[in-house]
Design an enzyme around this catalytic site. Sequence first.
Site: not given
Ligand code: PRP
Ligand code: URA
Length: 204
Positions: A196, A199
Amino acid sequence: MLHPLRHPLASHLVASLRDRDTPPAEFRALAHRLGLLLAMECTRDLATRETTVTTPLEPTAGQRLARPLVVVPILRAGLGLVQPFIDLFPDVSVGYVGLERDHATAVAHSYYCRLPPLAGRTVVLVDPMLATGGSAAQALTLLKSHGATALRMACVVSAPEGVATLHAAHPDVPVYTAAHDRGLNERKYILPGLGDFGDRLYGT
Ligand code: PRP
Ligand code: URA
């Protein structure tokens, strides 16, 4: 329309970002350095206009950037790629789109949107992870509804599923990626990926 970043330094930085033992402080620094390479690559074809400058010796022809640039991170992980654009393009305008994936369904919902004028400008959407492509596709639709016509996307890691979704929904938008990975797991995380990104960037 998929532009992989081909540079030994990019591969080196991606390997360190993938390493699960890389702590947040180092992760942020690595993301910044990789962001500089991505910003260079995804602006390689920016239009320029002719100008004349006078050196201490004589006038000469030169080139200046023709159009204002806008960078739009998808919150929150996209924030990690904004400073590299500001470093390279100090006049860049910054817009914000807040999207978060539901942990159970992996479907993104929007919680924030603040954008500068987009019409007539080159707009770069930045989000480090292109997994299912749902977040990026939604963000691009939003940017187009606010007048953007010249769009591109930059990410750190892409999955084939996300690239396919994005190209189906927005065939006009080129995607620049530092690593194009194997696919998604059952929780829609990229494999091998780096986990992630948000995170790891923010130590949450
Ligand atoms: C993550 C990443 C993208 C998304 C990608 O964000 O930064 O925005 O997931 O996934 P997708 O292509 O399946 O839509 P997240 O929703 O985890 O939020 P964050 O940036 O607040 O951690
Ligand atoms: N968002 C992330 O940060 N990591 C992944 O692998 C997929 C979605």
